[in-house]
Motif scaffolding. Sequence first.
Motif, short mmCIF file in Angstrom:
data_model
loop_
_atom_site.label_atom_id
_atom_site.label_comp_id
_atom_site.label_asym_id
_atom_site.label_seq_id
_atom_site.Cartn_x
_atom_site.Cartn_y
_atom_site.Cartn_z
N GLY A 12 0.81 -1.21 0.00
CA GLY A 12 0.00 0.00 0.00
C GLY A 12 0.84 1.25 0.00
O GLY A 12 0.31 2.38 0.05
N THR A 15 0.01 3.92 -2.84
CA THR A 15 -1.22 4.66 -2.58
C THR A 15 -1.00 5.69 -1.48
O THR A 15 -1.42 6.85 -1.59
CB THR A 15 -2.35 3.70 -2.17
OG1 THR A 15 -2.59 2.79 -3.25
CG2 THR A 15 -3.62 4.45 -1.84
N ARG A 135 -1.07 -9.05 1.39
CA ARG A 135 -0.65 -8.35 0.17
C ARG A 135 -1.03 -9.15 -1.07
O ARG A 135 -1.45 -8.59 -2.09
CB ARG A 135 0.86 -8.09 0.22
CG ARG A 135 1.23 -7.07 1.28
CD ARG A 135 2.69 -6.72 1.26
NE ARG A 135 3.50 -7.73 1.93
CZ ARG A 135 4.56 -8.33 1.41
NH1 ARG A 135 4.96 -8.04 0.18
NH2 ARG A 135 5.26 -9.21 2.09
N ARG A 138 -4.75 -8.74 -1.74
CA ARG A 138 -5.04 -7.45 -2.36
C ARG A 138 -4.73 -7.49 -3.85
O ARG A 138 -5.52 -7.02 -4.68
CB ARG A 138 -4.21 -6.35 -1.70
CG ARG A 138 -4.59 -6.03 -0.28
CD ARG A 138 -3.58 -5.08 0.33
NE ARG A 138 -3.91 -4.70 1.69
CZ ARG A 138 -3.08 -4.08 2.51
NH1 ARG A 138 -1.87 -3.77 2.09
NH2 ARG A 138 -3.45 -3.75 3.73
N THR A 185 -0.27 -2.03 7.40
CA THR A 185 -1.59 -1.75 6.82
C THR A 185 -2.47 -3.00 6.73
O THR A 185 -3.55 -2.96 6.14
CB THR A 185 -1.45 -1.15 5.41
OG1 THR A 185 -0.84 -2.13 4.54
CG2 THR A 185 -0.58 0.10 5.44
N ILE A 190 -8.05 1.50 3.11
CA ILE A 190 -7.21 2.51 2.45
C ILE A 190 -7.34 3.86 3.16
O ILE A 190 -6.35 4.53 3.45
CB ILE A 190 -7.60 2.65 0.97
CG1 ILE A 190 -7.24 1.37 0.21
CG2 ILE A 190 -6.90 3.85 0.34
CD1 ILE A 190 -7.69 1.36 -1.24
#
Length: 208
Positions: A12, A15, A135, A138, A185, A190
């Motif tokens: 992440g 982002t 991860r 995702r 995360t 998010i």
Amino acid sequence: MIIAVDGPTASGKGTLAKALAAHFGLPFLDTGLLYRAVGRQVQLHQGNADDPADALAGCGFPDSLLDDPSLRNEEVGGLASRVSIHPVVRAALNKRQVDFANQPGGALLDGRDIGTVIAPHADVKLFVTAPAEVRARRRYDEMQRHGNDVAFAHILGDIQARDARDTGRADAPLKPAEDALLLDTGDLTIGDAVQAAIALVESQLRKS
């Protein structure tokens, strides 16, 4: 002000880095994109990403290649991890990154070795991470949304292989800087991750 954001693939960090750059009004460089461009250039010339000479030749990619949508796919991501282990490649790309970091007014860079090699003098160093399985999930969900039918086990294996290459390379391995702020995360949305990152950076700036 210089902010360094590091971490493994699909953590992440990209982002969060973009959100932080927008929040603090800083120019942003995704350094991983440079390595993806090298990997893609090697691929276009039918070279071997594991060969230092072929990888170094890939560093001569045209700037227009940075706009190539294929740089974001999984195959090129794997090539980027493979070319990045070569010290000659890292040396060839380091100056571009260092110059960007040290521009007047500051900058925000994300990558694997920003806080340890490119900008060890950064005002704030953030290391973003999450468990490999999270991860991989995702990345799997993202690929499913884009119609790419890839097995979860394949994506998990690829992420684990990238982690091993990135953390095990002799030159500038992926690791948190000693003074980096850690952000996991794994259990965050998010939005929550962005707010947590902003809070960490602001807290560090208040201490400076």
